[in-house]
Design an enzyme around this catalytic site. Structure first.
Site, PDB file in Angstrom:
ATOM      1  N   HIS A 202       0.850  -1.180   0.015  1.00 15.44           N
ATOM      2  CA  HIS A 202      -0.256   0.007  -0.100  1.00 15.44           C
ATOM      3  C   HIS A 202       0.916   1.301   0.046  1.00 15.44           C
ATOM      4  CE1 HIS A 202      -3.177  -3.081   0.805  1.00 15.44           C
ATOM      5  NE2 HIS A 202      -3.996  -1.889   0.067  1.00 15.44           N
ATOM      6  N   ARG A 309     -10.656   3.995  -1.277  1.00 18.19           N
ATOM      7  CA  ARG A 309     -10.373   3.251  -0.034  1.00 18.19           C
ATOM      8  C   ARG A 309     -10.546   3.704   1.357  1.00 18.19           C
ATOM      9  NH1 ARG A 309      -5.953   1.891  -4.058  1.00 18.19           N
ATOM     10  NH2 ARG A 309      -5.791  -0.161  -4.288  1.00 18.19           N
ATOM     11  N   GLU A 449     -10.762 -11.119  -4.723  1.00 23.93           N
ATOM     12  CA  GLU A 449      -9.399 -10.791  -4.002  1.00 23.93           C
ATOM     13  C   GLU A 449      -8.812 -12.340  -3.547  1.00 23.93           C
ATOM     14  OE1 GLU A 449      -8.637  -6.698  -2.550  1.00 23.93           O
ATOM     15  OE2 GLU A 449     -10.136  -7.440  -1.551  1.00 23.93           O
ATOM     16  N   ASN A 472      -4.501  -7.048  -6.748  1.00 23.67           N
ATOM     17  CA  ASN A 472      -3.372  -6.876  -5.980  1.00 23.67           C
ATOM     18  C   ASN A 472      -3.527  -8.069  -4.926  1.00 23.67           C
ATOM     19  OD1 ASN A 472      -2.957  -4.586  -7.304  1.00 23.67           O
ATOM     20  ND2 ASN A 472      -3.926  -3.382  -5.519  1.00 23.67           N
ATOM     21  N   ASP A 473      -4.722  -8.319  -4.737  1.00 18.75           N
ATOM     22  CA  ASP A 473      -4.673  -9.170  -3.522  1.00 18.75           C
ATOM     23  C   ASP A 473      -4.756 -10.652  -4.076  1.00 18.75           C
ATOM     24  OD1 ASP A 473      -4.127  -8.389  -0.705  1.00 18.75           O
ATOM     25  OD2 ASP A 473      -6.108  -7.285  -0.840  1.00 18.75           O
ATOM     26  N   ARG A 483       2.640  -9.350  -0.741  1.00 15.77           N
ATOM     27  CA  ARG A 483       2.785  -8.152  -1.487  1.00 15.77           C
ATOM     28  C   ARG A 483       3.486  -7.181  -1.069  1.00 15.77           C
ATOM     29  NH1 ARG A 483      -3.585  -5.797  -1.516  1.00 15.77           N
ATOM     30  NH2 ARG A 483      -2.294  -3.915  -2.350  1.00 15.77           N
ATOM     31  N   CYS A 520      -9.857  -3.302 -10.380  1.00 15.72           N
ATOM     32  CA  CYS A 520      -9.590  -2.089  -9.519  1.00 15.72           C
ATOM     33  C   CYS A 520      -8.166  -2.079  -9.006  1.00 15.72           C
ATOM     34  CB  CYS A 520     -10.394  -1.553  -8.572  1.00 15.72           C
ATOM     35  SG  CYS A 520     -10.732  -2.860  -7.378  1.00 15.72           S
TER      36      CYS A 520
HETATM   37  C1  PEP Z   1      -6.635  -5.125  -4.723  1.00 21.16           C
HETATM   38  O1  PEP Z   1      -6.374  -5.801  -3.671  1.00 21.16           O
HETATM   39  O2  PEP Z   1      -6.343  -5.250  -6.025  1.00 21.16           O
HETATM   40  C2  PEP Z   1      -7.282  -3.695  -4.336  1.00 21.16           C
HETATM   41  C3  PEP Z   1      -7.761  -2.881  -5.289  1.00 21.16           C
HETATM   42  O3  PEP Z   1      -7.328  -3.361  -3.000  1.00 21.16           O
HETATM   43  P1  PEP Z   1      -6.167  -2.970  -2.083  1.00 21.16           P
HETATM   44  O4  PEP Z   1      -4.983  -2.720  -2.861  1.00 21.16           O
HETATM   45  O5  PEP Z   1      -6.367  -1.922  -1.422  1.00 21.16           O
HETATM   46  O6  PEP Z   1      -5.849  -4.150  -1.355  1.00 21.16           O
HETATM   47 MG    MG Z   2      -7.233  -5.508  -1.918  1.00 19.83          MG
END
Ligand code: PEP
Ligand code: MG
Length: 587
Positions: A202, A309, A449, A472-473, A483, A520
């Site tokens: 993040h 977020r 996710e 991402n997750d 990550r 996203c």
């Molecule tokens: C993701 O996991 O792709 C996502 C958009 O949420 P975050 O990056 O805030 O975990």
């Molecule tokens: Mg996420």
């Protein structure tokens, strides 16, 4: 002698500036410049803080019980001695006078210099005295907090502010927490480097949203770079060049200018409709952290917010969580700022690499939890704090009276979570009805996710109005790669066929069910994936406003039919990236 440090490129562009080393955990200390006529006053502040700490230490010494271990008294003596030592005082003053740093910043700068000297000492006893200096500086910082500055945080530096003599500054730290990244929004730093972190941590995500060049996971950077060194941050290659030669500097100045020109070129696409060559309209939405970012979303040409977020509203508050009214006002502000365009508000996603100072009964902090990414995170935390969750749902629902709002639930994977979430929502609506509060119609979506969610997507599609794929997750959980951990960052591969299969399958099933589907995660903002995702049938992308123009450029040049019939072949290949590159260049 010039030196190169390698890390991961997480936010593009080139930053050139003097290094400001900030210890992990002190990134949120104010950094600002004092005006020339305030320099003496700032030194007085420092002196007053020093006197306060001296009194504090003397009082502690007086109050030491007779049976206290002798080491304690000796420790206080050492602290008093260090406090009176002119090397700390004089050097700190020099940062204020020569550089016009505020007192807190000057102290931090000098602490880093001293810490380095202590680290290099051969003698174990002396080396351990570093902890004493750190504790003393901590006391001084606290005492400074009680000495209001004439300037306060006002001068905390409009972005792009420069040091005395016009030198831009870059921050070098062991780590920067996502919450601390928020300070960058009003900071004087033009780039940053950290020792730890991964590409989609993040911290990296917020850096991209700020659009400042950054390199993370540079391991020894904060040890190898010294306070005040000139450094170049190459955010495209993930390299930091320390003390660059004039030729290298010239080359990077040229590249910086080039990337500025490229940005200006892309900016012209901002308000062009986003339609592919074969006439398919593609929705480009913005990811934002705070309601105040809505202006940047609009300016980028986004047609709505695909991901707010909301957890960033919960950070930097010393454990005090925002109540319903405060949240309602924040969400309403975002909705109003978007002028009728939709705003997708994700319910709070704390835990993992976004711990809060206080997380209820569970006191969940990253360092206290065995596997924070697999622990009480996102919807799991919300469901464990049902009162808090309903409060957030009511606040979001109420904001929907002011514009188009959608609710998005993070990290959901179980049938029981679906039921509890929808029950909470029904109760929140009921509570608003009972108190006569207005709210509008709200679509409710689920984030995909976790592989379990992707594999049981049909079930989720029956319960929700739309899905948003959090790549991402999804990558983290599919490949079992943290990550945020630089040690395994080389294995964090968005092109892995397993990841692509889950993404393709989710898009296909959602479309078949007639439900909206968006991506996203960071993949949506990476132009290398645009054509592949279009080929999979995706027509809605949500990303940082700063990435929008580059993705739009790809959309405008894409033919959605080019890869559509080749998806199975791409997913079946060992090297999907190479196949996509070949097919796209052949077209
Ligand atoms: C993701 O996991 O792709 C996502 C958009 O949420 P975050 O990056 O805030 O975990
Ligand atoms: Mg996420």
């Amino acid at each position: 002698m010039s030196l190169q440090v390698f890390g991961m490129p997480v936010s593009r562009g080139v930053a050139i500036g003097r290094a400001v080393l900030v210890a992990t955990g002190r990134v949120d200390v104010d950094h600002y410049f004092v005006d020339e006529d305030r320099v003496d006053a700032e030194i007085d502040r420092l002196h007053r803080a020093r006197d306060l700490v001296a009194d504090e230490l003397a009082a502690l010494q007086r109050e030491l019980p007779d049976d206290a271990p002798p080491e304690l008294g000796a420790l206080l003596d050492v602290h008093l001695m260090l406090l009176r030592d002119e090397t700390l005082a004089a050097a700190t003053k020099a940062w204020i006078v020569d550089r016009r740093y505020n007192a807190e910043w000057a102290l931090g700068a000098q602490l880093e210099v001293l810490a380095r000297q202590f680290d290099e000492m051969e003698d174990d006893y002396l080396r351990e005295r570093k902890a004493d200096i750190e504790q003393l500086v901590e006391r001084l910082l606290r005492a400074l907090g009680q000495q209001p500055s004439a300037l306060g945080a006002v001068a905390a530096g409009a972005s792009g502010d420069r040091g005395r003599g016009g030198d831009p500054l870059v921050l070098v730290a062991g780590d920067v927490a996502p919450a601390d990244m928020l300070h960058f929004k009003r900071s004087i730093f033009t780039g940053f480097v950290t020792d730890v972190g991964g590409r989609t941590s993040h911290t990296a995500i917020v850096a991209r949203s700020l659009d400042i060049p950054a390199v993370v996971g540079a391991r020894d950077a904060s040890r190898l770079i010294r306070q005040d060194d000139w450094v170049v941050i190459d955010g495209d290659a993930g390299v930091v060049i320390v003390d660059p030669s004039p030729i290298v500097l010239e080359e990077y100045r040229f590249r910086r200018r080039e990337s500025e020109l490229e940005r200006e070129r892309l900016d012209r696409l901002r308000h062009k409709p986003s339609v592919t060559l074969d006439g398919e309209p593609v929705e480009l939405l913005a990811n934002i952290e705070l309601p105040g970012d809505a202006a940047a979303a609009l300016a980028s040409g986004a047609v709505g917010v695909g991901l707010l977020r909301s957890e960033f509203l919960f950070m930097n508050r010393d454990g005090d969580l925002p109540g319903e009214e405060e949240q309602f006002e924040a969400y309403r502000d975002a909705v109003v700022a978007m002028q009728g365009l939709p705003v997708t508000i994700r319910t709070v996603d704390v835990g993992a690499d976004k711990p809060l100072e206080r997380m209820g009964l569970h006191e969940l902090r990253r360092e206290h939890t065995l596997n924070p990414a697999l622990g009480l995170r996102a919807i799991r935390w919300s469901l464990s704090e049902p009162g808090m969750f309903r409060q957030q749902l009511r606040a979001i629902l109420r904001a929907s009276a002011f514009g188009k709002v959608r609710i998005l639930i993070p990290m959901l994977a179980q049938g029981s979570e679906v039921r509890l979430t929808l029950d909470s929502l029904a109760r929140a609506r009921q509570q608003l009805d009972d108190t006569g509060r207005a709210y509008g119609p709200v679509d409710v979506g689920v984030m995909v996710e976790v592989p379990a969610a992707a594999l049981t997507i049909d079930r989720l599609l029956r319960a929700f109005d739309f899905v948003s794929i959090g790549t991402n997750d999804l990558i983290q959980y599919t490949l079992a790669i943290d990550r945020a951990d630089e040690a395994v960052a080389h294995l964090y591969d968005p092109w892995h066929p397993a990841v692509l299969q889950l993404v393709a399958q989710t898009i296909e099933r959602a479309r078949r069910a007639g439900k909206g589907v968006s991506v996203c995660g960071e993949m949506a903002g990476d132009p290398a994936f645009t054509e592949l995702l279009l080929g999979m049938g995706l027509r809605s992308f949500s990303m940082h406003p700063a990435r929008l123009a580059a993705v739009k450029q790809r959309v405008l040049r894409a033919d959605t039919r080019r890869l559509a019939g080749r998806i199975a072949e791409i997913l079946g290949d060992d090297d999907p990236a190479a196949v996509v590159a070949r097919l796209c260049s052949a077209g």
